[in-house]
Motif scaffolding. Structure first.
Motif, PDB file in Angstrom:
ATOM      1  N   PHE A 113       8.142   9.033   4.973  1.00  0.00           N
ATOM      2  CA  PHE A 113       7.497   8.013   4.459  1.00  0.00           C
ATOM      3  C   PHE A 113       8.292   6.898   3.799  1.00  0.00           C
ATOM      4  CE2 PHE A 113       4.618   6.725   0.758  1.00  0.00           C
ATOM      5  CZ  PHE A 113       3.470   6.503   1.384  1.00  0.00           C
ATOM      6  N   LYS A 114       9.362   7.279   3.034  1.00  0.00           N
ATOM      7  CA  LYS A 114      10.111   6.423   2.190  1.00  0.00           C
ATOM      8  C   LYS A 114      10.974   5.377   3.539  1.00  0.00           C
ATOM      9  CE  LYS A 114      11.211   9.506  -1.499  1.00  0.00           C
ATOM     10  NZ  LYS A 114      12.106  10.180  -2.409  1.00  0.00           N
ATOM     11  N   GLY A 115      11.177   6.234   4.619  1.00  0.00           N
ATOM     12  CA  GLY A 115      12.121   5.122   5.676  1.00  0.00           C
ATOM     13  C   GLY A 115      11.045   4.659   6.420  1.00  0.00           C
ATOM     14  N   LEU A 116       9.834   4.549   6.212  1.00  0.00           N
ATOM     15  CA  LEU A 116       8.912   3.552   7.085  1.00  0.00           C
ATOM     16  C   LEU A 116       8.892   2.296   6.174  1.00  0.00           C
ATOM     17  CD1 LEU A 116       6.689   3.251   9.099  1.00  0.00           C
ATOM     18  CD2 LEU A 116       5.041   4.384   7.965  1.00  0.00           C
ATOM     19  N   THR A 117       8.586   2.901   4.891  1.00  0.00           N
ATOM     20  CA  THR A 117       8.321   1.675   3.946  1.00  0.00           C
ATOM     21  C   THR A 117       9.576   0.733   3.927  1.00  0.00           C
ATOM     22  OG1 THR A 117       7.157   3.232   2.357  1.00  0.00           O
ATOM     23  CG2 THR A 117       7.787   1.057   1.524  1.00  0.00           C
ATOM     24  N   ALA A 118      10.855   1.405   3.928  1.00  0.00           N
ATOM     25  CA  ALA A 118      12.035   0.583   3.957  1.00  0.00           C
ATOM     26  C   ALA A 118      12.273  -0.245   5.148  1.00  0.00           C
ATOM     27  CB  ALA A 118      13.219   1.411   3.775  1.00  0.00           C
ATOM     28  N   TYR A 119      11.854   0.511   6.378  1.00  0.00           N
ATOM     29  CA  TYR A 119      11.861  -0.420   7.510  1.00  0.00           C
ATOM     30  C   TYR A 119      11.071  -1.675   7.817  1.00  0.00           C
ATOM     31  CZ  TYR A 119      11.585  -0.972  12.836  1.00  0.00           C
ATOM     32  OH  TYR A 119      12.036  -1.404  13.988  1.00  0.00           O
ATOM     33  N   ILE A 120       9.693  -1.320   7.421  1.00  0.00           N
ATOM     34  CA  ILE A 120       8.871  -2.626   7.322  1.00  0.00           C
ATOM     35  C   ILE A 120       9.259  -3.680   6.272  1.00  0.00           C
ATOM     36  CG2 ILE A 120       6.498  -3.383   6.989  1.00  0.00           C
ATOM     37  CD1 ILE A 120       5.491  -0.381   7.448  1.00  0.00           C
ATOM     38  N   ASN A 121      10.088  -3.329   5.442  1.00  0.00           N
ATOM     39  CA  ASN A 121      10.505  -4.250   4.508  1.00  0.00           C
ATOM     40  C   ASN A 121      11.611  -5.196   5.156  1.00  0.00           C
ATOM     41  OD1 ASN A 121       9.405  -5.031   2.086  1.00  0.00           O
ATOM     42  ND2 ASN A 121      10.682  -3.572   0.875  1.00  0.00           N
ATOM     43  N   ARG A 133       1.058  -1.349  -0.020  1.00  0.00           N
ATOM     44  CA  ARG A 133       0.014  -0.067   0.082  1.00  0.00           C
ATOM     45  C   ARG A 133       0.774   1.492  -0.121  1.00  0.00           C
ATOM     46  NH1 ARG A 133      -4.810   0.870  -1.381  1.00  0.00           N
ATOM     47  NH2 ARG A 133      -5.475   2.091   0.410  1.00  0.00           N
ATOM     48  N   LEU A 134       2.034   1.123   0.663  1.00  0.00           N
ATOM     49  CA  LEU A 134       2.839   2.425   0.879  1.00  0.00           C
ATOM     50  C   LEU A 134       3.834   2.475  -0.606  1.00  0.00           C
ATOM     51  CD1 LEU A 134       4.042   1.987   4.506  1.00  0.00           C
ATOM     52  CD2 LEU A 134       2.070   3.476   3.711  1.00  0.00           C
ATOM     53  N   ARG A 135       4.146   1.590  -1.123  1.00  0.00           N
ATOM     54  CA  ARG A 135       5.037   1.368  -2.225  1.00  0.00           C
ATOM     55  C   ARG A 135       4.262   1.959  -3.414  1.00  0.00           C
ATOM     56  NH1 ARG A 135       9.725  -3.004  -2.188  1.00  0.00           N
ATOM     57  NH2 ARG A 135      10.583  -1.474  -0.975  1.00  0.00           N
ATOM     58  N   ASN A 136       3.132   1.207  -3.760  1.00  0.00           N
ATOM     59  CA  ASN A 136       2.449   1.384  -4.858  1.00  0.00           C
ATOM     60  C   ASN A 136       1.169   2.282  -4.584  1.00  0.00           C
ATOM     61  OD1 ASN A 136       4.455  -0.214  -6.294  1.00  0.00           O
ATOM     62  ND2 ASN A 136       3.751  -1.700  -5.018  1.00  0.00           N
ATOM     63  N   PRO A 137       1.627   3.504  -4.265  1.00  0.00           N
ATOM     64  CA  PRO A 137       0.076   4.304  -4.048  1.00  0.00           C
ATOM     65  C   PRO A 137      -0.526   4.908  -5.175  1.00  0.00           C
ATOM     66  CG  PRO A 137       2.170   5.673  -3.733  1.00  0.00           C
ATOM     67  CD  PRO A 137       2.589   4.196  -4.077  1.00  0.00           C
ATOM     68  N   PRO A 138      -1.872   5.081  -5.258  1.00  0.00           N
ATOM     69  CA  PRO A 138      -2.337   5.666  -6.503  1.00  0.00           C
ATOM     70  C   PRO A 138      -1.825   6.988  -6.674  1.00  0.00           C
ATOM     71  CG  PRO A 138      -3.864   5.879  -4.574  1.00  0.00           C
ATOM     72  CD  PRO A 138      -2.871   5.062  -4.249  1.00  0.00           C
ATOM     73  N   PRO A 139      -2.088   7.714  -7.991  1.00  0.00           N
ATOM     74  CA  PRO A 139      -1.555   8.987  -8.390  1.00  0.00           C
ATOM     75  C   PRO A 139      -1.825   9.983  -7.600  1.00  0.00           C
ATOM     76  CG  PRO A 139      -2.621   7.771 -10.431  1.00  0.00           C
ATOM     77  CD  PRO A 139      -2.899   7.118  -8.949  1.00  0.00           C
ATOM     78  N   GLU A 140      -2.881  10.055  -6.557  1.00  0.00           N
ATOM     79  CA  GLU A 140      -3.198  11.106  -5.870  1.00  0.00           C
ATOM     80  C   GLU A 140      -2.215  11.201  -4.444  1.00  0.00           C
ATOM     81  OE1 GLU A 140      -6.445   8.153  -5.260  1.00  0.00           O
ATOM     82  OE2 GLU A 140      -5.387   8.992  -6.919  1.00  0.00           O
ATOM     83  N   TRP A 141      -1.564  10.029  -4.307  1.00  0.00           N
ATOM     84  CA  TRP A 141      -0.857   9.922  -3.115  1.00  0.00           C
ATOM     85  C   TRP A 141       0.789  10.518  -3.586  1.00  0.00           C
ATOM     86  CZ3 TRP A 141      -1.447   4.928  -0.188  1.00  0.00           C
ATOM     87  CH2 TRP A 141      -2.732   4.726   0.092  1.00  0.00           C
ATOM     88  N   GLN A 142       1.008  10.865  -4.744  1.00  0.00           N
ATOM     89  CA  GLN A 142       2.174  11.223  -5.132  1.00  0.00           C
ATOM     90  C   GLN A 142       2.793  12.460  -4.479  1.00  0.00           C
ATOM     91  OE1 GLN A 142       4.257   9.105  -6.832  1.00  0.00           O
ATOM     92  NE2 GLN A 142       2.264   7.697  -6.651  1.00  0.00           N
ATOM     93  N   SER A 143       1.991  13.140  -3.780  1.00  0.00           N
ATOM     94  CA  SER A 143       2.326  14.374  -3.017  1.00  0.00           C
ATOM     95  C   SER A 143       3.135  14.024  -2.062  1.00  0.00           C
ATOM     96  CB  SER A 143       1.227  15.084  -2.663  1.00  0.00           C
ATOM     97  OG  SER A 143       0.486  14.397  -1.763  1.00  0.00           O
TER      98      SER A 143
END
Length: 227
Positions: free
Chosen positions: A164-172, A147-157
């Motif tokens: 946000f990026k660090g959280l994705t990497a940490y969970i991985n 959900r965090l890595r492949n967000p819909p276009p409106e999430w690109q902000s």
């Protein structure tokens, strides 16, 4: 740091806290900008800049990374981000606790400082992994990262957000660690001769917190990220 309408004592307390954080990890803080401080902010090991007006921030930070209160255009609500962190922290804590317990079981040593229910070392690896919900946590980590890595276009902000990026990497990374520890436990438990009656603390109540995370991401989190 917004020093406007903020007592200088509070600004100074925050700066001192940042300084302690920086002392623990020198790469964590590069610069601090204080807007509208009523008194001199002092000197620190990192760059500390005092600004009289918010629009001066654009000399240091791109406008698209500043919120409207600082004259920027970033669509960011700090209260919503804090709620997002509160929603996901219990899941991260469960993963961390699970990893510590698996390490303790592999080493045949109790994990220090835990108040979780104990489990006997004679417990099979399969039973321990099931009680800790290791497979579920690994699967759920993948769902959250997806959900965090492949967000819909409106999430690109949110693409500019290091947290946000660090959280994705940490969970991985946490999921990969659980996979590794699971394999180690399964490999060593079969022929290992256990002695004594040591107990291993186990945290088992993570389903409810995971449900809160997924519900938040699917509802309130989606509205927030959509901004």
């Amino acid at each position: 740091v917004d020093g406007r309408d903020t007592p200088h004592s509070e600004v100074r307390t925050l700066l001192d806290a940042v300084a302690r954080f920086h002392a623990n990890d020198r790469s964590s803080v590069h610069a601090v900008y204080v807007v509208g401080a009523s008194e001199p902010i002092g000197k620190f090991a990192f760059q500390a800049v005092s600004l009289t007006e918010a629009d001066q921030l654009t000399d240091y930070v791109p406008a698209n990374q500043l919120t409207a209160s600082f004259g920027g255009s970033a669509a960011y609500d700090n209260e919503q981000w804090i709620r997002f962190r509160f929603a996901i922290e219990p899941f991260l804590t469960d993963c961390s606790s699970c990893a510590k317990t698996l390490k303790a079981a592999i080493q045949q040593e109790p994990s220090a400082g835990s108040e979780s229910p104990p489990v006997s070392p004679q417990q099979s690896a399969e039973s321990l992994l099931k009680q800790l919900r290791v497979n579920d946590l690994i699967k759920e980590s993948g769902q959250i990262v997806g959900r965090l890595r492949n967000p819909p276009p409106e999430w690109q902000s949110l693409a500019w957000s290091p947290d946000f990026k660090g959280l994705t990497a940490y969970i991985n990374q946490m999921a990969a660690q659980l996979e590794k520890l699971k394999a180690q436990l399964e490999a060593t438990s079969g022929g290992r001769k256990r002695r004594g009656t040591k107990e291993y603390p186990v945290g088992i109540d993570s389903k409810e917190s995971l449900d809160r995370v997924l519900r938040f991401i699917g509802e309130e989190g989606e509205e927030f990220l959509g901004q």
